[in-house]
Design a protein around this motif. Sequence first.
Motif, PDB file in Angstrom:
ATOM      1  N   PHE A  86       1.190  12.341  -9.559  1.00 22.58           N
ATOM      2  CA  PHE A  86       0.518  12.537  -8.270  1.00 22.58           C
ATOM      3  C   PHE A  86       1.137  11.728  -7.135  1.00 22.58           C
ATOM      4  O   PHE A  86       0.574  11.644  -6.046  1.00 22.58           O
ATOM      5  N   LYS A  87       2.305  11.118  -7.384  1.00 24.96           N
ATOM      6  CA  LYS A  87       2.907  10.267  -6.364  1.00 24.96           C
ATOM      7  C   LYS A  87       3.326  11.051  -5.120  1.00 24.96           C
ATOM      8  O   LYS A  87       3.375  10.504  -4.022  1.00 24.96           O
ATOM      9  N   ASP A  88       3.636  12.360  -5.303  1.00 26.46           N
ATOM     10  CA  ASP A  88       4.060  13.174  -4.166  1.00 26.46           C
ATOM     11  C   ASP A  88       2.953  13.362  -3.131  1.00 26.46           C
ATOM     12  O   ASP A  88       3.211  13.771  -2.001  1.00 26.46           O
ATOM     13  N   LYS A  89       1.739  13.079  -3.528  1.00 23.37           N
ATOM     14  CA  LYS A  89       0.612  13.203  -2.594  1.00 23.37           C
ATOM     15  C   LYS A  89       0.513  11.981  -1.684  1.00 23.37           C
ATOM     16  O   LYS A  89      -0.298  11.948  -0.762  1.00 23.37           O
ATOM     17  N   PHE A  90       1.340  10.969  -1.955  1.00 23.22           N
ATOM     18  CA  PHE A  90       1.320   9.754  -1.160  1.00 23.22           C
ATOM     19  C   PHE A  90       2.539   9.700  -0.247  1.00 23.22           C
ATOM     20  O   PHE A  90       3.662   9.854  -0.710  1.00 23.22           O
ATOM     21  N   ASN A  91       2.301   9.464   1.055  1.00 22.67           N
ATOM     22  CA  ASN A  91       3.423   9.289   1.973  1.00 22.67           C
ATOM     23  C   ASN A  91       3.743   7.799   2.108  1.00 22.67           C
ATOM     24  O   ASN A  91       3.094   6.942   1.491  1.00 22.67           O
ATOM     25  N   ALA A  92       4.760   7.493   2.909  1.00 20.30           N
ATOM     26  CA  ALA A  92       5.203   6.112   3.050  1.00 20.30           C
ATOM     27  C   ALA A  92       4.093   5.201   3.571  1.00 20.30           C
ATOM     28  O   ALA A  92       3.971   4.048   3.157  1.00 20.30           O
ATOM     29  N   LYS A  93       3.265   5.712   4.485  1.00 22.32           N
ATOM     30  CA  LYS A  93       2.179   4.902   5.050  1.00 22.32           C
ATOM     31  C   LYS A  93       1.156   4.533   3.973  1.00 22.32           C
ATOM     32  O   LYS A  93       0.715   3.380   3.889  1.00 22.32           O
ATOM     33  N   VAL A  94       0.812   5.505   3.123  1.00 31.31           N
ATOM     34  CA  VAL A  94      -0.145   5.241   2.042  1.00 31.31           C
ATOM     35  C   VAL A  94       0.443   4.246   1.044  1.00 31.31           C
ATOM     36  O   VAL A  94      -0.241   3.336   0.570  1.00 31.31           O
ATOM     37  N   LEU A  95       1.738   4.410   0.732  1.00 27.65           N
ATOM     38  CA  LEU A  95       2.388   3.483  -0.182  1.00 27.65           C
ATOM     39  C   LEU A  95       2.412   2.065   0.377  1.00 27.65           C
ATOM     40  O   LEU A  95       2.255   1.091  -0.359  1.00 27.65           O
ATOM     41  N   ARG A  96       2.580   1.972   1.694  1.00 21.94           N
ATOM     42  CA  ARG A  96       2.567   0.650   2.337  1.00 21.94           C
ATOM     43  C   ARG A  96       1.193   0.008   2.182  1.00 21.94           C
ATOM     44  O   ARG A  96       1.073  -1.183   1.884  1.00 21.94           O
ATOM     45  N   ILE A  97       0.144   0.810   2.344  1.00 22.36           N
ATOM     46  CA  ILE A  97      -1.222   0.301   2.187  1.00 22.36           C
ATOM     47  C   ILE A  97      -1.445  -0.148   0.743  1.00 22.36           C
ATOM     48  O   ILE A  97      -2.037  -1.211   0.484  1.00 22.36           O
ATOM     49  N   ILE A  98      -0.947   0.656  -0.221  1.00 19.08           N
ATOM     50  CA  ILE A  98      -1.088   0.294  -1.634  1.00 19.08           C
ATOM     51  C   ILE A  98      -0.367  -1.010  -1.926  1.00 19.08           C
ATOM     52  O   ILE A  98      -0.876  -1.887  -2.633  1.00 19.08           O
ATOM     53  N   ASN A  99       0.837  -1.164  -1.363  1.00 15.75           N
ATOM     54  CA  ASN A  99       1.578  -2.416  -1.521  1.00 15.75           C
ATOM     55  C   ASN A  99       0.791  -3.598  -0.972  1.00 15.75           C
ATOM     56  O   ASN A  99       0.753  -4.674  -1.569  1.00 15.75           O
ATOM     57  N   LEU A 100       0.174  -3.400   0.202  1.00 11.91           N
ATOM     58  CA  LEU A 100      -0.612  -4.470   0.809  1.00 11.91           C
ATOM     59  C   LEU A 100      -1.808  -4.843  -0.058  1.00 11.91           C
ATOM     60  O   LEU A 100      -2.090  -6.028  -0.273  1.00 11.91           O
ATOM     61  N   VAL A 101      -2.509  -3.820  -0.542  1.00 14.07           N
ATOM     62  CA  VAL A 101      -3.683  -4.067  -1.387  1.00 14.07           C
ATOM     63  C   VAL A 101      -3.277  -4.787  -2.675  1.00 14.07           C
ATOM     64  O   VAL A 101      -3.878  -5.794  -3.066  1.00 14.07           O
ATOM     65  N   CYS A 102      -2.208  -4.268  -3.336  1.00 12.45           N
ATOM     66  CA  CYS A 102      -1.722  -4.896  -4.564  1.00 12.45           C
ATOM     67  C   CYS A 102      -1.256  -6.329  -4.295  1.00 12.45           C
ATOM     68  O   CYS A 102      -1.517  -7.240  -5.088  1.00 12.45           O
TER      69      CYS A 102
END
Length: 204
Positions: free
Chosen positions: A167-183
């Motif tokens: 399901f990674k294709d459902k995530f864009n760069a902005k969402v991935l950045r948020i996930i990185n921040l949360v992690c």
Amino acid sequence: MNFFLQGLTMGIAYDAPIGLANLFVINAALTQTRRKSILTTIIIIFFDVTLAFACFFGIGAIMKKFAWLQLIILLVGSLIVIYMGINLLRSQTTDISAGDSELILLKTITSAFVVIWFNPQAIIDGSMMLGAFQVTLPQSSYPLFIAGVGIASILWFIILDLVVSKFKDKFNAKVLRIINLVCGVIIILYGGKLLFNFITLLIK
């Protein structure tokens, strides 16, 4: 076979709670290439299984016996975990398929090692869970039981990696950045907790 199934269910219970290892696999599945993600998962599995074996055969008891060893692991582990969290906060994810966020192999191995083995709470909890269960087993069943625990680790992390990658294709760069921040924040908080535990033990 009964002992193998007990080990399998115990292994799932040991790995399933969301922790640093799970976050590590999830982050790799979302931000790394498929090949790199699989490699990261295999490395995590290796260290997770070796830790489970060590817990089963009593490393937690050694840590409790030698307070200085627990202090060293707590201090070094907390500082490295905090450093890893800060690096996640500073990382810039510009493109899911880009190679910019890929870790070199050595860094992946050392980071995975720290995530698994420099977590004294996991060592102690794992020893209490697996070590205590060992007492209830006949010695002849040890290979079957610990094999079940190891298989559970393999299944858990591979399935986790496959599902997140699917399901990674459902995530864009902005969402991935948020996930990185949360992690990153979660990892820093966890490292802070380890550091607090170190200070608490030190002043006792």
